[in-house]
Design an enzyme around this catalytic site. Structure first.
Site, mmCIF file in Angstrom:
data_model
loop_
_atom_site.group_PDB
_atom_site.id
_atom_site.type_symbol
_atom_site.label_atom_id
_atom_site.label_comp_id
_atom_site.label_asym_id
_atom_site.label_seq_id
_atom_site.Cartn_x
_atom_site.Cartn_y
_atom_site.Cartn_z
ATOM 1 N N ARG A 177 57.682 54.325 13.464
ATOM 2 C CA ARG A 177 56.670 55.001 12.654
ATOM 3 C C ARG A 177 55.564 54.016 12.322
ATOM 4 O O ARG A 177 55.824 52.941 11.768
ATOM 5 C CB ARG A 177 57.292 55.534 11.369
ATOM 6 C CG ARG A 177 58.454 56.451 11.706
ATOM 7 C CD ARG A 177 58.525 57.643 10.828
ATOM 8 N NE ARG A 177 59.585 58.512 11.316
ATOM 9 C CZ ARG A 177 60.234 59.382 10.590
ATOM 10 N NH1 ARG A 177 59.936 59.514 9.316
ATOM 11 N NH2 ARG A 177 61.155 60.142 11.128
ATOM 12 N N GLU A 179 53.602 53.686 10.022
ATOM 13 C CA GLU A 179 53.210 53.813 8.619
ATOM 14 C C GLU A 179 52.867 52.432 8.088
ATOM 15 O O GLU A 179 53.598 51.480 8.360
ATOM 16 C CB GLU A 179 54.373 54.388 7.800
ATOM 17 C CG GLU A 179 54.847 55.728 8.290
ATOM 18 C CD GLU A 179 56.245 56.102 7.794
ATOM 19 O OE1 GLU A 179 56.475 57.292 7.555
ATOM 20 O OE2 GLU A 179 57.108 55.226 7.671
ATOM 21 N N ARG A 185 61.812 49.522 1.272
ATOM 22 C CA ARG A 185 62.676 50.525 1.923
ATOM 23 C C ARG A 185 62.062 51.170 3.165
ATOM 24 O O ARG A 185 62.597 52.141 3.690
ATOM 25 C CB ARG A 185 63.115 51.581 0.905
ATOM 26 C CG ARG A 185 61.966 52.316 0.292
ATOM 27 C CD ARG A 185 62.391 53.098 -0.923
ATOM 28 N NE ARG A 185 61.270 53.257 -1.799
ATOM 29 C CZ ARG A 185 60.292 54.147 -1.653
ATOM 30 N NH1 ARG A 185 60.342 54.996 -0.740
ATOM 31 N NH2 ARG A 185 59.273 54.193 -2.469
ATOM 32 N N HIS A 186 60.928 50.638 3.615
ATOM 33 C CA HIS A 186 60.305 51.165 4.841
ATOM 34 C C HIS A 186 60.260 50.088 5.922
ATOM 35 O O HIS A 186 59.945 48.940 5.644
ATOM 36 C CB HIS A 186 58.858 51.598 4.588
ATOM 37 C CG HIS A 186 58.748 52.872 3.834
ATOM 38 N ND1 HIS A 186 58.581 52.908 2.476
ATOM 39 C CD2 HIS A 186 58.787 54.157 4.249
ATOM 40 C CE1 HIS A 186 58.529 54.170 2.074
ATOM 41 N NE2 HIS A 186 58.652 54.954 3.123
ATOM 42 N N GLU A 316 65.729 57.823 -0.880
ATOM 43 C CA GLU A 316 66.013 58.936 0.037
ATOM 44 C C GLU A 316 66.805 58.388 1.230
ATOM 45 O O GLU A 316 66.353 57.506 1.938
ATOM 46 C CB GLU A 316 64.697 59.539 0.531
ATOM 47 C CG GLU A 316 64.915 60.710 1.475
ATOM 48 C CD GLU A 316 63.672 61.046 2.299
ATOM 49 O OE1 GLU A 316 62.574 61.168 1.727
ATOM 50 O OE2 GLU A 316 63.819 61.170 3.530
ATOM 51 N N SER A 319 67.214 63.444 5.420
ATOM 52 C CA SER A 319 66.632 64.759 5.196
ATOM 53 C C SER A 319 66.962 65.659 6.372
ATOM 54 O O SER A 319 67.254 65.183 7.465
ATOM 55 C CB SER A 319 65.131 64.670 4.936
ATOM 56 O OG SER A 319 64.476 64.227 6.079
ATOM 57 N N ARG A 367 68.877 52.236 5.415
ATOM 58 C CA ARG A 367 68.808 52.496 3.967
ATOM 59 C C ARG A 367 70.207 52.650 3.376
ATOM 60 O O ARG A 367 70.486 52.172 2.282
ATOM 61 C CB ARG A 367 67.999 53.763 3.692
ATOM 62 C CG ARG A 367 66.530 53.527 3.878
ATOM 63 C CD ARG A 367 65.745 54.658 3.286
ATOM 64 N NE ARG A 367 64.320 54.447 3.513
ATOM 65 C CZ ARG A 367 63.392 55.336 3.223
ATOM 66 N NH1 ARG A 367 63.746 56.493 2.699
ATOM 67 N NH2 ARG A 367 62.135 55.079 3.455
HETATM 68 P P1 AMO Z 1 62.657 61.897 7.888
HETATM 69 O O1 AMO Z 1 61.265 61.597 8.314
HETATM 70 O O2 AMO Z 1 62.866 62.239 6.461
HETATM 71 O O3 AMO Z 1 63.236 63.134 8.704
HETATM 72 O O4 AMO Z 1 63.601 60.695 8.280
HETATM 73 C C1 AMO Z 1 65.004 60.787 8.123
HETATM 74 C C2 AMO Z 1 65.547 59.564 7.393
HETATM 75 O O5 AMO Z 1 65.229 58.375 8.125
HETATM 76 C C3 AMO Z 1 64.984 57.306 7.222
HETATM 77 N N1 AMO Z 1 63.615 56.807 7.428
HETATM 78 C C4 AMO Z 1 63.260 55.521 7.341
HETATM 79 N N2 AMO Z 1 63.960 54.406 7.088
HETATM 80 C C5 AMO Z 1 63.306 53.223 7.053
HETATM 81 N N3 AMO Z 1 61.979 53.096 7.279
HETATM 82 C C6 AMO Z 1 61.207 54.191 7.550
HETATM 83 N N4 AMO Z 1 59.901 54.051 7.778
HETATM 84 C C7 AMO Z 1 61.852 55.475 7.582
HETATM 85 N N5 AMO Z 1 61.430 56.738 7.820
HETATM 86 C C8 AMO Z 1 62.510 57.520 7.708
HETATM 87 C C9 AMO Z 1 65.142 57.849 5.820
HETATM 88 C C10 AMO Z 1 64.928 59.333 6.013
HETATM 89 O O6 AMO Z 1 65.579 60.095 5.040
HETATM 90 N N6 AMO Z 1 63.498 64.787 11.935
HETATM 91 C C11 AMO Z 1 63.760 64.612 10.518
HETATM 92 C C12 AMO Z 1 65.239 64.696 10.208
HETATM 93 C C13 AMO Z 1 65.822 66.054 10.455
HETATM 94 O O7 AMO Z 1 65.313 67.038 9.859
HETATM 95 O O8 AMO Z 1 66.819 66.157 11.199
HETATM 96 C C14 AMO Z 1 63.193 63.281 10.061
HETATM 97 O O9 AMO Z 1 62.828 62.418 10.822
HETATM 98 O O10 AMO Z 1 66.459 57.573 5.383
#
Ligand code: AMO
Length: 393
Positions: A177, A179, A185-186, A316, A319, A367
């Site tokens: 990602r 971002e 936590r990212h 989180e 999801s 996480r």
């Molecule tokens: P989402 O974008 O919420 O959902 O991502 C799911 C889980 O992945 C983890 N996560 C991350 N961990 C660390 N760094 C990041 N940048 C990051 N982004 C996400 C989190 C998050 O809850 N396709 C949907 C899931 C689904 O509906 O099946 C999805 O990607 O723990």
């Protein structure tokens, strides 16, 4: 002379005697962290720290370490996280750091086994993809032989497609990602445990997730006991029956605590801090507004969706939700999100081939591990983390 030696399994004391070795010079000439080879006899030790010791007959330096080193893996001279990450292979000789990665390996092994036992098939979907899955803003773009391609943000569309043949699938992989969040936590490259199942609804996959968290945490505490004692920690207990709160209820709780949020607003830092005080450990927030969820989530009326997040305190962890399985509705939702359905034609055609209703989730492994080992930074749980600043080593 005495030396404490470590290998990947632990430490031991070695005793060198001039009479047996001939000369102690090679031992004396050994710098800290050198790789050495010892042959000797195992004997009971009088040391307070070691029940046994090795009385050496033969000693060789296999690879001499430079002195001074950029960090001290024995931990007696503390180093910043940045210095540790810059020198990660050496950092991993620190027993505390190694314990985290043994716990990580065990957790992934346990998760794999539990999901397989539940009838889910492990799959690998492409990480080089041609279009967005979670909305277009945070994709890493790449040049694919002159064409535009992207790194996968999640296995979302593939795992959904696979439910029409395999019915229950899971994938454990890295996702990307773009971002710019530089938080504790990212990461820009993270590991997710993803599942998708035909004929499961939102509550079925929430149950599966809760079961996975409870069983894997239990097994991890047992089988990772030695590593958790090195860290002097325990993963927080996870008991069946996680509290479930609707998004609307969350807004009421927040209102009661003086934080007024308009309906539809995502729950940010302050909101999650308050909710974590109300619920403590694990809890689900369900029925999120459609506006805050991706296009593939099933709408449930009144602007809400068949979705959920799993939280631990203010973190989180996962999801997921039920997905749209009808082409017309999916096209409508794409348009509602400002996306052009013609860009998704390869995906949309599958919806005319007998696509069962299906649900799933994505669970952030890094996480979860951060929480399980009591780390305050997600980078502690990833060997070579990638964030907006860090691209090395
Ligand atoms: P989402 O974008 O919420 O959902 O991502 C799911 C889980 O992945 C983890 N996560 C991350 N961990 C660390 N760094 C990041 N940048 C990051 N982004 C996400 C989190 C998050 O809850 N396709 C949907 C899931 C689904 O509906 O099946 C999805 O990607 O723990």
């Amino acid at each position: 002379m005495f030396q404490v030696l470590r290998d990947s399994r632990g430490t031991t004391q070695v005793v060198y005697d001039k009479g047996r070795l001939g000369s102690l010079d090679p031992v004396k000439g050994t710098t800290l962290q050198s790789y050495v080879w010892v042959r000797g006899r195992v004997a009971r030790s009088k040391s307070r720290n070691f029940p046994y010791e090795i009385r050496a007959d033969d000693y060789r330096i296999v690879a001499k370490a430079r002195h001074p080193l950029p960090l001290d893996p024995s931990g007696s001279i503390p180093a910043s996280l940045d210095v540790r990450l810059d020198n990660r292979p050496l950092d991993l000789r620190n027993p505390l750091v190694a314990a985290i990665f043994r716990i990580r390996a065990k957790f992934l092994e346990i998760a794999r086994r539990i999901l397989s036992e539940e009838g889910f098939m492990e799959v690998q979907t492409p990480k080089i993809i041609s279009s967005a899955t979670e909305g277009g803003a945070d994709l890493f773009e790449m040049n694919y032989f002159g064409r535009k391609a992207f790194l996968a943000q999640s296995p979302q569309l593939y795992k959904e497609q696979l439910t029409m043949s395999m019915e229950r699938v899971f994938e454990i992989a890295s996702y990307y990602r773009a971002e710019r969040f530089n938080t504790a936590r990212h990461l820009n490259e993270f590991t997710s445990v993803d599942v998708e199942a035909a004929m499961y609804d939102k509550f079925d996959v929430m149950d599966l997730l809760e079961d996975l968290v409870v069983r894997s945490t239990e097994e991890l505490s047992e089988r990772g006991g030695d590593d958790f004692s090195i860290l002097d920690s325990e993963p927080p207990k996870a008991k069946r029956g996680f509290p479930v709160m609707r998004y609307g209820e969350a807004l009421e709780v927040l209102n009661g605590r003086g934080l007024k949020l308009p309906f539809g607003e995502d729950l940010g830092g302050e909101a999650l801090r308050i909710l974590s005080e109300e619920y403590g450990g694990y809890y689900f927030v369900i029925d999120w507004p459609m506006d805050s969820k991706p296009f593939y989530i099933q709408p449930s009326g009144d602007g809400l969706s068949e979705s959920f997040d799993l939280m631990y305190g203010a973190l989180e962890l996962a999801s997921g939700g039920q997905r749209i399985h009808e082409r017309k509705l999916l096209e409508e939702m794409l348009r509602a999100k400002g996306l052009d359905p013609s860009g998704f034609s390869d995906h949309l055609k599958f919806y005319e081939w007998g696509m069962p209703p299906h649900s799933g989730w994505g669970f952030g492994a890094d996480r979860y591990l951060m929480m399980a080992v009591g780390a305050t930074n997600i980078r502690e749980t990833v060997l070579y983390p990638r964030d907006p600043v860090r691209l090395k080593p």
